[in-house]
Design an enzyme around this catalytic site. Structure first.
Site, PDB file in Angstrom:
ATOM      1  N   GLU A 158      -0.260  -0.309  -4.521  1.00  0.00           N
ATOM      2  CA  GLU A 158      -1.445  -1.039  -4.061  1.00  0.00           C
ATOM      3  C   GLU A 158      -2.478  -1.183  -5.189  1.00  0.00           C
ATOM      4  O   GLU A 158      -3.655  -1.405  -4.952  1.00  0.00           O
ATOM      5  CB  GLU A 158      -2.032  -0.342  -2.821  1.00  0.00           C
ATOM      6  N   HIS A 188      -8.534   4.580  -0.619  1.00  0.00           N
ATOM      7  CA  HIS A 188      -7.840   3.829   0.429  1.00  0.00           C
ATOM      8  C   HIS A 188      -7.000   4.824   1.220  1.00  0.00           C
ATOM      9  O   HIS A 188      -6.286   5.634   0.629  1.00  0.00           O
ATOM     10  CB  HIS A 188      -6.957   2.741  -0.170  1.00  0.00           C
TER      11      HIS A 188
HETATM   12 ZN    ZN Z   1      -2.260   1.367   2.522  1.00  0.00          ZN
END
Ligand code: ZN
Length: 210
Positions: free
Chosen positions: A73, A92
């Protein structure tokens, strides 16, 4: 550098221990210079992270090898750092209560508790897109805008930013508490929220406008 990598690893271990993310989900990054980011690795136990596992990447996504493979990510983190020079750290996670508000068409009300309105303001909402894609990165960065501090990512999880790791972490924890309070207040009934005047007072106290 090793101390900064350790602080990222410590933050991830704390996130996992606190029940704010799963063993495989979530990632944390820290900006260490204008063009260098430290980022937690992919496919690694989030509850047992150490400094040697933290990856270093450039703003163009270049992985500074040798070293661990950075999170899939990473584009989402880089897109935010490019647009927001004030952001020094990003957390996150897939927190269970906060994530409920990414799957139901019910707004997370941060106006129930003074702390959540002061720390978070109004959370942004980002549309769903597949993890690791440019579409998700742009969607989250767009939703965050120029001043946002937290984003509810539809059918996925939550992202918070800060001027430091602890500020980004605190926002994640406060958001999860706010989500839990929302759910319990709905169960109990008779809920009442802060007035517009009280919220404006809190925003001013926290150094925000509105
Ligand atoms: Zn995630």
């Amino acid at each position: 550098m090793i101390a900064q990598k350790q602080s990222v690893a410590d933050c991830m271990n704390r996130l996992y221990t606190r029940g704010l993310t799963t063993t495989s989900g979530g990632n944390i990054s820290l900006r260490i210079s204008g063009d260098r980011i430290l980022l937690t690795p992919s496919a690694t136990d989030k509850g047992a992270m150490n400094a040697g596992q933290i990856a270093e990447i450039g703003m163009d996504g270049t992985h500074h090898a040798p070293g661990p493979k950075p999170s899939g990510e990473r584009m989402m983190h880089l897109e935010i750092y490019k647009r927001r020079p004030d952001v020094q750290a990003i957390v996150h996670a897939h927190p269970p209560m906060g994530s409920v508000f990414t799957v139901c068409d019910v707004q997370l009300n941060t106006r129930l508790i003074a702390e959540s309105y002061a720390i978070l303001g109004e959370p942004a909402v980002a549309p769903y897109a597949l993890t690791g894609t440019g579409e998700l990165a742009v969607g989250v960065a767009d939703s965050l805008g120029e001043t946002g501090v937290c984003v509810l990512m539809k059918n996925h999880g939550v992202l918070t930013v800060g001027r430091s790791l602890i500020e980004a972490f605190d926002r994640m924890e406060v958001l999860e508490n706010a989500a839990r309070i929302n759910l319990h207040a709905r169960l109990l009934g008779g809920m009442h929220q802060l007035t517009d005047e009280q919220c404006a007072e809190l925003a001013a106290w926290a150094g925000r406008h509105g």
